[in-house]
Design a protein around this motif. Structure first.
Motif, PDB file in Angstrom:
ATOM      1  N   LYS A   9       2.291  -7.122   0.692  1.00  0.00           N
ATOM      2  CA  LYS A   9       2.679  -7.558   1.561  1.00  0.00           C
ATOM      3  C   LYS A   9       1.558  -7.799   2.923  1.00  0.00           C
ATOM      4  CE  LYS A   9       7.088  -6.809   2.851  1.00  0.00           C
ATOM      5  NZ  LYS A   9       8.190  -5.783   3.293  1.00  0.00           N
ATOM      6  N   ALA A  10       0.839  -7.025   2.818  1.00  0.00           N
ATOM      7  CA  ALA A  10      -0.298  -7.166   4.098  1.00  0.00           C
ATOM      8  C   ALA A  10      -0.868  -8.424   3.939  1.00  0.00           C
ATOM      9  CB  ALA A  10      -0.982  -5.879   4.026  1.00  0.00           C
ATOM     10  N   LEU A  11      -1.433  -8.594   2.631  1.00  0.00           N
ATOM     11  CA  LEU A  11      -2.352  -9.617   2.429  1.00  0.00           C
ATOM     12  C   LEU A  11      -1.433 -11.160   2.723  1.00  0.00           C
ATOM     13  CD1 LEU A  11      -4.684 -11.227   1.486  1.00  0.00           C
ATOM     14  CD2 LEU A  11      -4.071 -10.617  -1.030  1.00  0.00           C
ATOM     15  N   GLU A  12      -0.202 -11.110   2.182  1.00  0.00           N
ATOM     16  CA  GLU A  12       0.709 -12.498   2.154  1.00  0.00           C
ATOM     17  C   GLU A  12       1.029 -12.664   3.802  1.00  0.00           C
ATOM     18  OE1 GLU A  12       5.781 -13.187   1.754  1.00  0.00           O
ATOM     19  OE2 GLU A  12       4.561 -11.603   0.856  1.00  0.00           O
ATOM     20  N   TYR A  13       1.247 -11.512   4.601  1.00  0.00           N
ATOM     21  CA  TYR A  13       1.392 -11.818   5.920  1.00  0.00           C
ATOM     22  C   TYR A  13       0.152 -12.323   6.666  1.00  0.00           C
ATOM     23  CZ  TYR A  13       6.251 -10.123   5.872  1.00  0.00           C
ATOM     24  OH  TYR A  13       7.840  -9.774   5.391  1.00  0.00           O
ATOM     25  N   LYS A  14      -1.061 -11.871   6.365  1.00  0.00           N
ATOM     26  CA  LYS A  14      -2.248 -12.213   6.591  1.00  0.00           C
ATOM     27  C   LYS A  14      -2.540 -13.524   6.683  1.00  0.00           C
ATOM     28  CE  LYS A  14      -7.066 -11.359   6.320  1.00  0.00           C
ATOM     29  NZ  LYS A  14      -7.476 -12.906   5.843  1.00  0.00           N
ATOM     30  N   ASN A  15      -2.255 -14.042   5.496  1.00  0.00           N
ATOM     31  CA  ASN A  15      -2.245 -15.566   5.248  1.00  0.00           C
ATOM     32  C   ASN A  15      -1.308 -16.414   5.698  1.00  0.00           C
ATOM     33  OD1 ASN A  15      -4.614 -14.831   3.727  1.00  0.00           O
ATOM     34  ND2 ASN A  15      -3.505 -14.540   1.658  1.00  0.00           N
ATOM     35  N   GLY A  37      -1.421 -15.727  10.030  1.00  0.00           N
ATOM     36  CA  GLY A  37      -2.499 -15.926  10.726  1.00  0.00           C
ATOM     37  C   GLY A  37      -2.934 -14.744  11.795  1.00  0.00           C
ATOM     38  N   VAL A  38      -2.236 -13.651  11.731  1.00  0.00           N
ATOM     39  CA  VAL A  38      -2.396 -12.791  12.900  1.00  0.00           C
ATOM     40  C   VAL A  38      -3.756 -12.344  12.561  1.00  0.00           C
ATOM     41  CG1 VAL A  38      -0.093 -12.164  12.876  1.00  0.00           C
ATOM     42  CG2 VAL A  38      -1.461 -10.941  11.419  1.00  0.00           C
ATOM     43  N   ASP A  39      -4.063 -11.595  14.004  1.00  0.00           N
ATOM     44  CA  ASP A  39      -5.679 -11.123  14.064  1.00  0.00           C
ATOM     45  C   ASP A  39      -5.691  -9.835  13.149  1.00  0.00           C
ATOM     46  OD1 ASP A  39      -6.982 -13.073  15.824  1.00  0.00           O
ATOM     47  OD2 ASP A  39      -5.347 -12.577  16.995  1.00  0.00           O
ATOM     48  N   GLY A  40      -4.800  -8.992  12.938  1.00  0.00           N
ATOM     49  CA  GLY A  40      -4.699  -7.955  12.394  1.00  0.00           C
ATOM     50  C   GLY A  40      -3.379  -7.176  12.181  1.00  0.00           C
ATOM     51  N   ILE A  41      -3.050  -6.116  11.502  1.00  0.00           N
ATOM     52  CA  ILE A  41      -1.849  -5.595  11.316  1.00  0.00           C
ATOM     53  C   ILE A  41      -1.598  -4.213  11.872  1.00  0.00           C
ATOM     54  CG2 ILE A  41      -0.284  -4.706   9.597  1.00  0.00           C
ATOM     55  CD1 ILE A  41      -1.076  -7.381   7.908  1.00  0.00           C
ATOM     56  N   MET A  42      -0.565  -3.884  12.625  1.00  0.00           N
ATOM     57  CA  MET A  42      -0.155  -2.638  12.780  1.00  0.00           C
ATOM     58  C   MET A  42       0.695  -1.868  12.055  1.00  0.00           C
ATOM     59  SD  MET A  42       0.979  -1.358  16.746  1.00  0.00           S
ATOM     60  CE  MET A  42      -0.476  -1.263  17.533  1.00  0.00           C
ATOM     61  N   ILE A  43       0.381  -0.754  11.536  1.00  0.00           N
ATOM     62  CA  ILE A  43       1.417   0.016  10.370  1.00  0.00           C
ATOM     63  C   ILE A  43       1.809   1.197  11.020  1.00  0.00           C
ATOM     64  CG2 ILE A  43       1.445   0.692   8.171  1.00  0.00           C
ATOM     65  CD1 ILE A  43      -1.154  -1.003   7.366  1.00  0.00           C
ATOM     66  N   GLY A  44       3.013   1.420  10.732  1.00  0.00           N
ATOM     67  CA  GLY A  44       3.738   2.641  11.484  1.00  0.00           C
ATOM     68  C   GLY A  44       4.278   3.478  10.438  1.00  0.00           C
ATOM     69  N   ARG A  45       5.497   3.384  10.137  1.00  0.00           N
ATOM     70  CA  ARG A  45       6.227   4.191   9.220  1.00  0.00           C
ATOM     71  C   ARG A  45       5.788   4.478   7.839  1.00  0.00           C
ATOM     72  NH1 ARG A  45      12.197   1.557  10.003  1.00  0.00           N
ATOM     73  NH2 ARG A  45      10.676  -0.203  10.286  1.00  0.00           N
ATOM     74  N   ALA A  46       4.996   3.345   7.310  1.00  0.00           N
ATOM     75  CA  ALA A  46       4.566   3.332   6.024  1.00  0.00           C
ATOM     76  C   ALA A  46       3.429   4.340   5.705  1.00  0.00           C
ATOM     77  CB  ALA A  46       4.311   2.019   5.458  1.00  0.00           C
ATOM     78  N   THR A  47       2.749   4.761   6.904  1.00  0.00           N
ATOM     79  CA  THR A  47       1.653   5.743   6.772  1.00  0.00           C
ATOM     80  C   THR A  47       2.133   7.195   6.871  1.00  0.00           C
ATOM     81  OG1 THR A  47       1.694   6.136   9.259  1.00  0.00           O
ATOM     82  CG2 THR A  47       0.418   4.082   8.500  1.00  0.00           C
ATOM     83  N   ILE A  48       3.363   7.616   7.115  1.00  0.00           N
ATOM     84  CA  ILE A  48       3.679   8.908   7.348  1.00  0.00           C
ATOM     85  C   ILE A  48       3.742   9.459   5.889  1.00  0.00           C
ATOM     86  CG2 ILE A  48       5.534  10.423   7.800  1.00  0.00           C
ATOM     87  CD1 ILE A  48       6.330   8.335   9.812  1.00  0.00           C
TER      88      ILE A  48
END
Length: 330
Positions: free
Chosen positions: A212-218, A221-232
């Motif tokens: 999903k990270a790669l799909e949303y990056k492509n 076109g955002v400059d980066g991704i902020m991740i919250g709940r999935a890191t817990i």
């Protein structure tokens, strides 16, 4: 190269979202070890900081290994936010972040967090006061709008950039949505693709797999991704995403030994930082996530979350290692 002021973050940075009662120094330590590029403190009440409230002051604790690190502030008073920005700057972070996204009632009903999405002129004035109160870069985290009829993030982004913020993180939901439904990244992409916007735009919401990270990056076109709940309980997600973006292949998931090592390290730091009782209590929210997906784990979890002894918890972790290694070998 994505930059916030003079802070270089790489070509596609992964940010740890500030999460109340989660992203404290012990948790940030394991996320940094596993690939987080930029992290933030838990959000700090400006009123609490001005009152010198112990909980707010303790949240200013930052460590050299965490850099770059931002201190996140929230509040409803422009004057108080400016004053606490000066206090936070003295703590030595790399940047100051303003929370205009927190949807919970205790915050929004006091006119702070996402409540400012209902008063954009006040949001702009508050942001200007914070920018003027520090020599550090100022960033903002917010949402698409208050509700479906007020998705004003495109206007907000332009106005905040114009008064000096140096990056914007956007959670793809309105305040009314809280954390329900699917995050709308289309509007985040509109902000990013606006030719007037020159600052980095980071997307936030629903990123829980490398795919999903790669799909949303492509796609967006955002400059980066902020991740919250999935890191817990799963700090490995940062390096897993980086590896997948670079190679298109998956890193092996953490084995039992690695899960226990990181959990123990997290516990050790938690106790060093908050003392025996506080450190043990804080860790209870993490155990189920560290060992998610393991068969018949409930009895171990029950013991972990009811124990008041560091030695006992460490012994339980050793028992977990022995039990599941035995099960695998049978």
């Amino acid at each position: 190269m994505v930059k916030i002021g003079n802070i270089e973050l790489g070509s596609f940075p992964l940010l740890l979202a500030p999460m109340e009662d989660v992203s404290d120094p012990p948790f940030r330590a394991v996320c940094k070890e596993n690939g987080a590029d930029l992290m933030y403190t838990e959000f700090i009440s400006s009123e609490g900081l001005i009152r010198d409230a112990a909980k707010s002051v303790q949240k200013l604790d930052i460590f050299e290994y965490e850099r770059p690190i931002g201190i996140q502030l929230f509040g409803s008073s422009i004057e108080t936010m400016a004053s606490c920005t000066e206090i936070a700057t003295q703590a030595g972070p790399d940047l100051i972040d303003i929370n205009y996204g927190c949807p919970v009632k205790q915050v929004a009903c006091k006119g702070a967090g996402a409540a400012l999405l209902q008063d954009i002129p006040k949001m702009v004035a508050m942001t200007k006061a914070v920018v003027d109160a520090t020599n550090l870069p100022v960033t903002v985290k917010t949402r698409l709008g208050w509700d479906e009829s007020t998705k004003n993030i495109e206007d907000v982004a332009e106005r905040l950039q114009d008064i000096g913020i140096q990056a914007l993180s956007i959670h793809g939901r309105t305040r009314v949505q809280m954390y329900k439904g699917e995050a709308n990244w289309e509007l985040i992409a509109k902000v990013k693709n606006n030719p007037r916007i020159k600052i980095p735009i980071f997307g936030n919401g629903d990123i829980d797999t490398p795919e999903k990270a790669l799909e949303y990056k492509n796609r967006y076109g955002v400059d980066g991704i902020m991740i919250g709940r999935a890191t817990i309980g799963y700090p490995w997600i940062f390096n897993e995403i980086k590896h997948f973006i670079q190679t298109g292949t998956h890193l092996d998931p953490p084995n039992l030994e690695e899960r226990i090592r990181v959990c123990q390290s997290h516990l050790d730091f938690s106790i060093r930082w908050k003392g025996n009782h506080g450190g043990i209590v804080e860790m209870r929210r993490h155990y189920a996530n560290y060992f998610r997906g393991m068969d018949h784990f409930k009895p171990f979890r029950s013991r972990l979350v009811t124990s008041h002894s560091y030695e006992e918890i460490s012994q339980i972790l050793r028992e977990i290692a022995e039990h599941y290694q035995t099960v695998v070998h049978e």
